[in-house]
Write a protein that holds these residues in place. Structure first.
Motif, PDB file in Angstrom:
ATOM      1  N   ASP A 171       0.817  -1.220   0.000  1.00  0.00           N
ATOM      2  CA  ASP A 171       0.000   0.000   0.000  1.00  0.00           C
ATOM      3  C   ASP A 171       0.848   1.266   0.000  1.00  0.00           C
ATOM      4  N   SER A 172       2.189   1.103  -0.001  1.00  0.00           N
ATOM      5  CA  SER A 172       3.115   2.254   0.052  1.00  0.00           C
ATOM      6  C   SER A 172       2.865   3.107   1.291  1.00  0.00           C
ATOM      7  N   ASP A 173       2.444   2.483   2.368  1.00  0.00           N
ATOM      8  CA  ASP A 173       2.155   3.184   3.618  1.00  0.00           C
ATOM      9  C   ASP A 173       3.401   3.118   4.509  1.00  0.00           C
ATOM     10  N   THR A 174       4.349   3.993   4.216  1.00  0.00           N
ATOM     11  CA  THR A 174       5.608   3.979   4.957  1.00  0.00           C
ATOM     12  C   THR A 174       5.400   4.340   6.419  1.00  0.00           C
ATOM     13  N   LYS A 175       4.529   5.328   6.679  1.00  0.00           N
ATOM     14  CA  LYS A 175       4.282   5.736   8.066  1.00  0.00           C
ATOM     15  C   LYS A 175       3.639   4.598   8.853  1.00  0.00           C
ATOM     16  N   GLY A 176       2.676   3.950   8.250  1.00  0.00           N
ATOM     17  CA  GLY A 176       2.031   2.827   8.919  1.00  0.00           C
ATOM     18  C   GLY A 176       3.008   1.708   9.205  1.00  0.00           C
ATOM     19  N   LEU A 177       3.919   1.434   8.242  1.00  0.00           N
ATOM     20  CA  LEU A 177       4.910   0.377   8.440  1.00  0.00           C
ATOM     21  C   LEU A 177       5.852   0.738   9.586  1.00  0.00           C
ATOM     22  N   ASP A 178       6.298   2.004   9.621  1.00  0.00           N
ATOM     23  CA  ASP A 178       7.206   2.419  10.698  1.00  0.00           C
ATOM     24  C   ASP A 178       6.538   2.252  12.061  1.00  0.00           C
ATOM     25  N   TYR A 212      -6.488  19.344   9.462  1.00  0.00           N
ATOM     26  CA  TYR A 212      -6.510  18.762  10.809  1.00  0.00           C
ATOM     27  C   TYR A 212      -6.015  17.311  10.804  1.00  0.00           C
ATOM     28  N   LEU A 213      -6.310  16.584   9.718  1.00  0.00           N
ATOM     29  CA  LEU A 213      -5.901  15.189   9.625  1.00  0.00           C
ATOM     30  C   LEU A 213      -4.384  15.064   9.476  1.00  0.00           C
ATOM     31  N   VAL A 214      -3.827  13.971   9.966  1.00  0.00           N
ATOM     32  CA  VAL A 214      -2.404  13.675   9.818  1.00  0.00           C
ATOM     33  C   VAL A 214      -2.303  12.284   9.185  1.00  0.00           C
ATOM     34  N   GLY A 215      -1.846  12.246   7.933  1.00  0.00           N
ATOM     35  CA  GLY A 215      -1.786  10.974   7.220  1.00  0.00           C
ATOM     36  C   GLY A 215      -3.162  10.366   7.033  1.00  0.00           C
ATOM     37  N   GLY A 216      -4.187  11.213   6.909  1.00  0.00           N
ATOM     38  CA  GLY A 216      -5.545  10.728   6.729  1.00  0.00           C
ATOM     39  C   GLY A 216      -6.237  10.358   8.023  1.00  0.00           C
ATOM     40  N   GLN A 217      -5.554  10.386   9.161  1.00  0.00           N
ATOM     41  CA  GLN A 217      -6.130  10.000  10.439  1.00  0.00           C
ATOM     42  C   GLN A 217      -6.300  11.223  11.345  1.00  0.00           C
ATOM     43  N   GLU A 218      -7.280  11.136  12.237  1.00  0.00           N
ATOM     44  CA  GLU A 218      -7.545  12.251  13.145  1.00  0.00           C
ATOM     45  C   GLU A 218      -6.499  12.321  14.249  1.00  0.00           C
ATOM     46  N   LYS A 272      -9.677  16.597  19.668  1.00  0.00           N
ATOM     47  CA  LYS A 272     -10.837  16.608  18.786  1.00  0.00           C
ATOM     48  C   LYS A 272     -10.795  17.803  17.830  1.00  0.00           C
ATOM     49  N   PHE A 273     -11.418  17.624  16.693  1.00  0.00           N
ATOM     50  CA  PHE A 273     -11.461  18.676  15.684  1.00  0.00           C
ATOM     51  C   PHE A 273     -12.334  19.839  16.150  1.00  0.00           C
ATOM     52  N   SER A 274     -11.853  21.041  15.922  1.00  0.00           N
ATOM     53  CA  SER A 274     -12.613  22.243  16.261  1.00  0.00           C
ATOM     54  C   SER A 274     -12.679  23.143  15.043  1.00  0.00           C
ATOM     55  N   GLU A 275     -13.864  23.571  14.691  1.00  0.00           N
ATOM     56  CA  GLU A 275     -14.023  24.436  13.518  1.00  0.00           C
ATOM     57  C   GLU A 275     -13.480  25.841  13.769  1.00  0.00           C
ATOM     58  N   LYS A 276     -13.176  26.173  15.036  1.00  0.00           N
ATOM     59  CA  LYS A 276     -12.672  27.510  15.360  1.00  0.00           C
ATOM     60  C   LYS A 276     -11.155  27.606  15.229  1.00  0.00           C
ATOM     61  N   VAL A 277     -10.500  26.483  14.946  1.00  0.00           N
ATOM     62  CA  VAL A 277      -9.041  26.467  14.885  1.00  0.00           C
ATOM     63  C   VAL A 277      -8.591  26.402  13.429  1.00  0.00           C
ATOM     64  N   ASP A 278      -7.575  27.223  13.113  1.00  0.00           N
ATOM     65  CA  ASP A 278      -6.982  27.184  11.774  1.00  0.00           C
ATOM     66  C   ASP A 278      -5.776  26.251  11.841  1.00  0.00           C
ATOM     67  N   TYR A 279      -5.975  24.996  11.472  1.00  0.00           N
ATOM     68  CA  TYR A 279      -4.932  23.978  11.626  1.00  0.00           C
ATOM     69  C   TYR A 279      -3.835  24.136  10.574  1.00  0.00           C
ATOM     70  N   ALA A 280      -2.633  23.759  10.968  1.00  0.00           N
ATOM     71  CA  ALA A 280      -1.523  23.669  10.016  1.00  0.00           C
ATOM     72  C   ALA A 280      -1.564  22.303   9.354  1.00  0.00           C
ATOM     73  N   ASP A 281      -1.346  22.276   8.041  1.00  0.00           N
ATOM     74  CA  ASP A 281      -1.335  20.997   7.321  1.00  0.00           C
ATOM     75  C   ASP A 281       0.027  20.345   7.543  1.00  0.00           C
ATOM     76  N   VAL A 282       0.128  19.551   8.600  1.00  0.00           N
ATOM     77  CA  VAL A 282       1.436  18.995   8.973  1.00  0.00           C
ATOM     78  C   VAL A 282       1.923  17.942   7.984  1.00  0.00           C
ATOM     79  N   ASP A 283       1.038  17.451   7.116  1.00  0.00           N
ATOM     80  CA  ASP A 283       1.485  16.487   6.106  1.00  0.00           C
ATOM     81  C   ASP A 283       2.462  17.122   5.124  1.00  0.00           C
ATOM     82  N   GLU A 284       2.432  18.454   5.018  1.00  0.00           N
ATOM     83  CA  GLU A 284       3.326  19.147   4.088  1.00  0.00           C
ATOM     84  C   GLU A 284       4.647  19.528   4.751  1.00  0.00           C
TER      85      GLU A 284
END
Length: 562
Positions: free
Chosen positions: A231-238, A506-512, A516-528
């Motif tokens: 699945d090329s899921d390197t993070k999951g494998l680690d 808000y998601l990290v690698g597709g996972q929460e 908990k998610f808050s609509e009032k927060v401007d999240y950083a896209d940490v995947d980038e």
């Protein structure tokens, strides 16, 4: 890789040399047998010419016969010699007697050393012919053997070429597989991650055992690790390999929501034990926070469905269809497959079992009774069922004419109740790009669409369990981000691109994340963010901002780890 290619080339060269040696040996054998047969024929012909030119006396003939017999004894088979001794005539035994030719030609019988009388020159000719036939038969056997050897050599060369053309994956990326085990798996026909992921522990253990490796304690986890690589899921494998200890699973079951410490990198035994205990405590806390699975409902009386008797009910329950809800959720093909597995091939009423079961699920006894009145022998009539018609239960009518009359009346009433031109069904919407949902790639998209989840609305309306079932049917076992696909799809169905973008940040690698998610927060896209320290800092800032917002907004998913 270079070692594997060199080994393959060496094998091909050795096979070619062996084939060449076998060919030379076969050629020498055929040539030797033919030369020997030709030599015997020439010797017999010369002896016949000598005897014809100068007839010998009894003593000379006896001497010639004795010498010829000695010469034949060196080349002839034992069986003809025994035959001569028992019958007393060379003609009956079929032994070559060239000296008998002239005696027969002159009408006299020459005495032989053992009392054998000669016949005529045809004996020599027949003997020579028999020798040539034997040589030809031996030659054909040799040719057949040579063809078999050549065929085996060609097959071996083709197998070696095919093996060289298949480039194996780096199996040592799987924890618990070293150089020797990797070579053994490749030799046993498991050269790729996909081939290992599709196998079970027993098959892999047999594969390495067949190559002489008896100890492989980590084999139980190889297929799961290989699936991450497929699945090329390197993070999951680690993360999974951090959970493993020496390639083996821990006592506590793996949880995707726990950030495990890689204890293989900890040298101190006490520190290693402390890290394992801490991971187990975190896994236990996560498990305690998850809701208990609902108990399996009690089996229900499926014989209330018209067309289902005791045998069919037993077959369906054996296949897992124990309740009305499970029958209602199954297709006709699935129900028929369950019956076929139990040896039941004839079930004409199976097409409407799901419809009848749905009435029972809804508790609509009147609707079920009316629908079963519409059925004839458990099968639907030609005219489509209409809820506006009060059907006669023709199964209770014994007279054939009365039954036909009741059916005709029901059909006439159905035709009158239904409008002449039925409204056209709405066209099926075109499939949408499900890969816009984070965590869905080409393979997962294909599996979901094959299961009927072709649009954002359909994915949004599905539960996590239903989506995972669709993936399992498509052969996909690992999908850690499935818990929030419906939530993402709802944004797309509503056309809320800004909301989708914020939720995906808000998601990290597709996972929460844990928070908990808050609509009032401007999240950083940490995947980038590629730097681990910067990523951790961004997550901490987002969590602090979410805590400060403190609006108690519920998460759409299960609160997975970052």
């Amino acid at each position: 890789m270079g070692w594997f290619i060199a080994q393959s080339l060496a094998f091909i060269i050795i096979a070619a040399l062996i084939g060449l040696a076998i060919g030379i040996w076969i050629g020498w054998l055929v040539w030797g047998r033919r030369a020997k047969g030709k030599h015997l024929a020439e010797k017999a012909e010369a002896a016949a010419r000598t005897a014809a030119a100068a007839p010998a006396s009894g003593a000379e003939a006896e001497s010639a016969a004795g010498s010829e017999t000695d010469a034949e004894a060196e080349t002839a088979e034992p069986a003809p010699a025994l035959a001569v001794a028992s019958t007393g005539t060379a003609a009956e035994a079929g032994v070559e007697t060239p000296e008998a030719g002239p005696a027969a030609g002159t009408g006299t019988v020459l005495p032989a050393a053992d009392g054998v009388t000669g016949s005529d020159d045809k004996s020599a000719t027949d003997g020579a012919g028999t020798g040539e036939a034997e040589v030809e038969a031996a030659g054909s056997d040799v040719v057949a053997e040579a063809e078999a050897v050549a065929r085996k050599a060609a097959e071996a060369a083709a197998a070696a070429k095919a093996a060289a053309a298949t480039k194996p994956d780096d199996l040592q990326r799987i924890e618990g597989i070293g150089p020797k085990i990797a070579s053994a798996l490749v030799a046993a026909g498991y050269p790729t991650y996909a081939s290992i992921a599709a196998s079970n522990e027993e098959e892999l253990r047999q594969a390495v055992a067949g190559q002489g490796i008896k100890f492989a304690p980590a084999a139980a986890s190889w297929a799961d690790q290989a699936q991450y690589l497929v699945d090329s899921d390197t993070k999951g494998l680690d993360e999974y390999q951090d959970y493993l200890v020496g390639g083996q699973e821990r006592r506590a079951k793996f949880s995707e929501k726990v950030d495990y410490a890689d204890v293989d990198e900890i040298a101190d035994a006490d520190a290693k034990a402390a890290a394992i205990a801490q991971d187990e405590a975190e896994a236990a806390a996560v498990a305690a926070a998850e809701p208990e699975p609902e108990p399996e409902p009690e089996p229900q009386d499926l014989q209330r469905i018209e067309g289902i008797g005791p045998k069919i009910e037993a077959a369906l329950k054996t296949a897992g269809y124990t309740t009305y809800a499970k029958v209602a959720g199954a297709s006709e093909a699935e129900l028929r497959e369950a019956l076929t597995a139990a040896g039941i091939k004839f079930a004409p009423a199976a097409a409407n079992w799901a419809d009848q079961a749905q009435y029972l699920v809804d508790g609509d006894e009147d609707g079920l009774r009316e629908f079963q009145d519409y059925l004839v022998g458990g099968q639907e009539r030609r005219a489509k069922f209409s809820e506006k018609v009060d059907y006669a239960d023709v199964d209770e009518i014994t007279d054939a004419d009365a039954k036909a009359e009741a059916i005709a009346e029901d059909e006439a009433e159905t035709a009158a109740a239904e409008p002449e031109a039925a409204a056209e069904p709405e066209p099926e919407p075109a499939p949408q790009d499900l890969r816009r949902i984070e965590g869905i790639g080409p393979k997962i998209e294909a599996a979901l669409q094959a299961a009927g989840y072709t649009t954002y609305a359909k994915v949004a309306a599905a539960s996590e369990a239903e989506l995972r079932e669709a993936l399992t049917t498509g052969g996909i076992k690992f999908a850690p981000a499935a818990a929030n696909w419906a939530h993402q799809a709802q944004y797309l169905a509503d056309g809320d691109e800004a909301g989708l973008q914020e939720f995906q940040d808000y998601l990290v690698g597709g996972q929460e994340r844990r928070a908990k998610f808050s609509e009032k927060v401007d999240y950083a896209d940490v995947d980038e963010i590629t730097d681990d320290a910067a990523k951790a800092e961004a997550i901490a800032e987002d969590e602090a901002e979410a805590a400060a917002a403190g609006d108690g907004t519920e998460s759409a998913g299960s609160g997975a780890k970052a």
